[in-house]
Design an enzyme around this catalytic site. Structure first.
Site, PDB file in Angstrom:
ATOM      1  N   LYS A 190      42.677 -11.688  47.956  1.00 23.43           N
ATOM      2  CA  LYS A 190      41.779 -11.734  46.804  1.00 23.43           C
ATOM      3  C   LYS A 190      40.318 -11.961  47.163  1.00 23.43           C
ATOM      4  O   LYS A 190      39.492 -12.073  46.265  1.00 23.43           O
ATOM      5  CB  LYS A 190      42.248 -12.835  45.842  1.00 23.43           C
ATOM      6  N   LYS A 215      38.968  -8.719  38.190  1.00 21.33           N
ATOM      7  CA  LYS A 215      38.306  -7.812  39.132  1.00 21.33           C
ATOM      8  C   LYS A 215      38.976  -6.439  39.175  1.00 21.33           C
ATOM      9  O   LYS A 215      38.429  -5.497  39.758  1.00 21.33           O
ATOM     10  CB  LYS A 215      38.268  -8.438  40.522  1.00 21.33           C
ATOM     11  N   LYS A 228      43.988  -4.210  43.159  1.00 24.50           N
ATOM     12  CA  LYS A 228      44.705  -4.939  42.109  1.00 24.50           C
ATOM     13  C   LYS A 228      44.897  -4.061  40.874  1.00 24.50           C
ATOM     14  O   LYS A 228      45.892  -4.212  40.155  1.00 24.50           O
ATOM     15  CB  LYS A 228      43.956  -6.219  41.756  1.00 24.50           C
ATOM     16  N   GLY A 282      39.380 -24.881  41.427  1.00 22.28           N
ATOM     17  CA  GLY A 282      40.159 -25.712  42.334  1.00 22.28           C
ATOM     18  C   GLY A 282      41.154 -24.948  43.184  1.00 22.28           C
ATOM     19  O   GLY A 282      41.771 -25.530  44.074  1.00 22.28           O
ATOM     20  N   SER A 283      41.336 -23.646  42.925  1.00 23.93           N
ATOM     21  CA  SER A 283      42.262 -22.873  43.758  1.00 23.93           C
ATOM     22  C   SER A 283      41.627 -22.611  45.118  1.00 23.93           C
ATOM     23  O   SER A 283      40.407 -22.724  45.300  1.00 23.93           O
ATOM     24  CB  SER A 283      42.617 -21.550  43.078  1.00 23.93           C
TER      25      SER A 283
END
Length: 314
Positions: free
Chosen positions: A70, A112, A124, A154-155
Site C-alpha cells: 500500500k 486510492k 487496488k 495508527g496503522s
C-alpha cells in the site's frame, strides 16, 4: 482480528507471509481469547499452490483479504510487486474462495483505487475488478465484496506515527504539500465498519465507508506537535511524491452510491466487469510483472482503467 473475537467465531485462521507480525497477533489472541481455537500459517497470496493447500485444509467460511502492498512511492519504483501482490494475489484468493465454497469474501480496498494516479492505486482498482468478476462466477450462497475506505490512524506506515517519530528526534516534521488532504478514521472504527459491511455482503458490491470530512495534513501535523507538548518543532514541506494525489476521492464521477441498511456504509454503483476480458488483461499484466517490464505494466493499466489520472505516468 481484535474486533472479530467478541463475535465468538468457531475458529480463527491467520495467514500471512511476515512471521514477526503473524507471531505477534497470534500471541495477542492467545491472551485475549485463550479458549478460541486458532491456527497461524505462513503463506503468500502470490503462491497459488500454497493458497490451495491452506483452503483445502482449513475450509474457511468467511475470508477477510487484507494482504496488499500500500505504499505509493515504493510501488511506483516497483510496479511488478504491486501487480504480483495486489492483483495476482487477489485473483488467487478469489479463485480459492470460488473453488472451496467460501460463503463470504471481504476484500479490503482503498480510496486510492478511485481515479488512480499511482501504480498502487491502479493495482487496488484491478483488485476490486477481480473481486467483481469473481462475484459473477459465484454460486448461490456465496458473496464476494470489496470495502473501500481511506487512511487509518495508527496503522503501520500511517502519518501520525511518522510525525511522532520525527518529533521525538527533534524535528522537523515533514509534510509533502500545504494543501494535501486525506480522509482518516481510527483502527477500531475502520475494523468495525469492515465487519458490518461484510455482514451486509450483497454479492458483487463495493461498499464505501462514510469517512466524514477530509483533513489537511499540515493541520494534522500542527495538532500532533501541539498535543505532544513539543516546542520549536518546524513543519517542512518536502514536495509531492511520485504517484501521490493532493486529495483523495471515494467515488469516480460515474459511480454514485446507493444507501444500505447501515447509515455509515454506502454501496457504489459500478460499471459491469467482463470476467473473460479481465482474465486476459490480468494474464498480460502477470507476464509483464514476471518479466519486469514496467512500460507494459503502465500502458496496460492506463488502457484497462480509463478513468485513471496518470498524466505522464506512461
Amino acid at each position: 482480528m481484535r474486533q472479530i473475537v467478541p463475535f465468538g467465531p468457531a475458529r480463527v485462521v491467520l495467514v500471512g507471509r511476515g512471521e514477526g507480525s503473524l507471531f505477534a497477533i497470534q500471541q495477542e489472541l492467545r491472551r485475549l481469547a485463550p479458549a478460541l481455537p486458532q491456527t497461524a500459517l505462513i503463506g503468500d497470496v502470490r503462491d497459488q499452490d500454497r493458497m490451495r493447500q491452506i483452503f483445502a485444509e482449513q475450509r474457511p467460511q468467511v475470508v477477510f483479504h487484507a494482504a496488499a502492498h500500500k505504499h505509493v512511492p515504493l510501488m511506483e519504483a516497483a510496479p511488478s510487486e504491486a501487480i504480483l501482490n495486489n492483483v495476482i494475489g487477489t485473483r488467487n484468493v478469489v479463485q480459492m474462495c470460488l473453488e472451496y465454497g467460501v460463503e463470504r469474501l471481504v476484500n479490503i480496498s482503498t480510496d486510492k483505487a478511485v481515479n488512480p494516479t499511482s501504480v498502487m492505486g491502479a493495482s487496488k482498482r484491478m483488485a476490486e475488478k477481480t473481486v467483481s468478476a469473481g462475484a459473477a462466477r459465484a454460486q448461490p450462497g456465496q458473496a464476494l465484496v470489496s470495502v473501500r475506505f481511506g487512511n487509518v490512524l495508527g496503522s503501520r506506515g500511517s502519518v501520525v506515527p511518522t510525525f511522532m517519530a520525527q518529533i521525538r528526534q527533534g524535528g522537523p516534521v515533514t509534510v509533502t504539500h500545504p494543501e494535501m488532504t486525506r480522509y482518516f478514521m481510527t483502527i477500531p472504527e475502520a475494523a468495525r465498519l469492515v465487519l458490518q459491511a461484510g455482514g451486509l455482503a450483497e454479492n458483487g458490491r463495493v461498499y464505501v465507508l462514510n469517512m466524514g470530512q477530509p483533513v489537511k495534513i499540515a493541520d494534522l501535523a500542527e495538532d500532533v506537535i501541539r498535543l505532544s507538548g513539543a516546542r520549536d518543532i518546524e513543519v517542512v514541506y518536502s514536495g509531492v511524491r511520485p504517484g501521490e494525489k493532493l486529495y483523495e476521492e471515494l467515488l469516480t464521477s460515474s459511480e454514485g452510491t446507493d444507501a444500505t441498511t447501515h447509515s455509515e456504509i454506502f454501496s457504489a454503483r459500478l460499471e459491469q466487469v467482463d470476467p473473460q476480458g479481465l482474465d486476459r488483461d490480468i494474464a498480460v499484466l502477470e507476464q509483464a510483472a514476471h518479466a519486469g517490464d514496467f512500460g507494459v505494466i503502465r500502458r496496460e493499466l492506463d488502457r484497462i482503467i480509463p478513468e485513471n489520472k496518470f498524466g505522464s505516468l506512461g
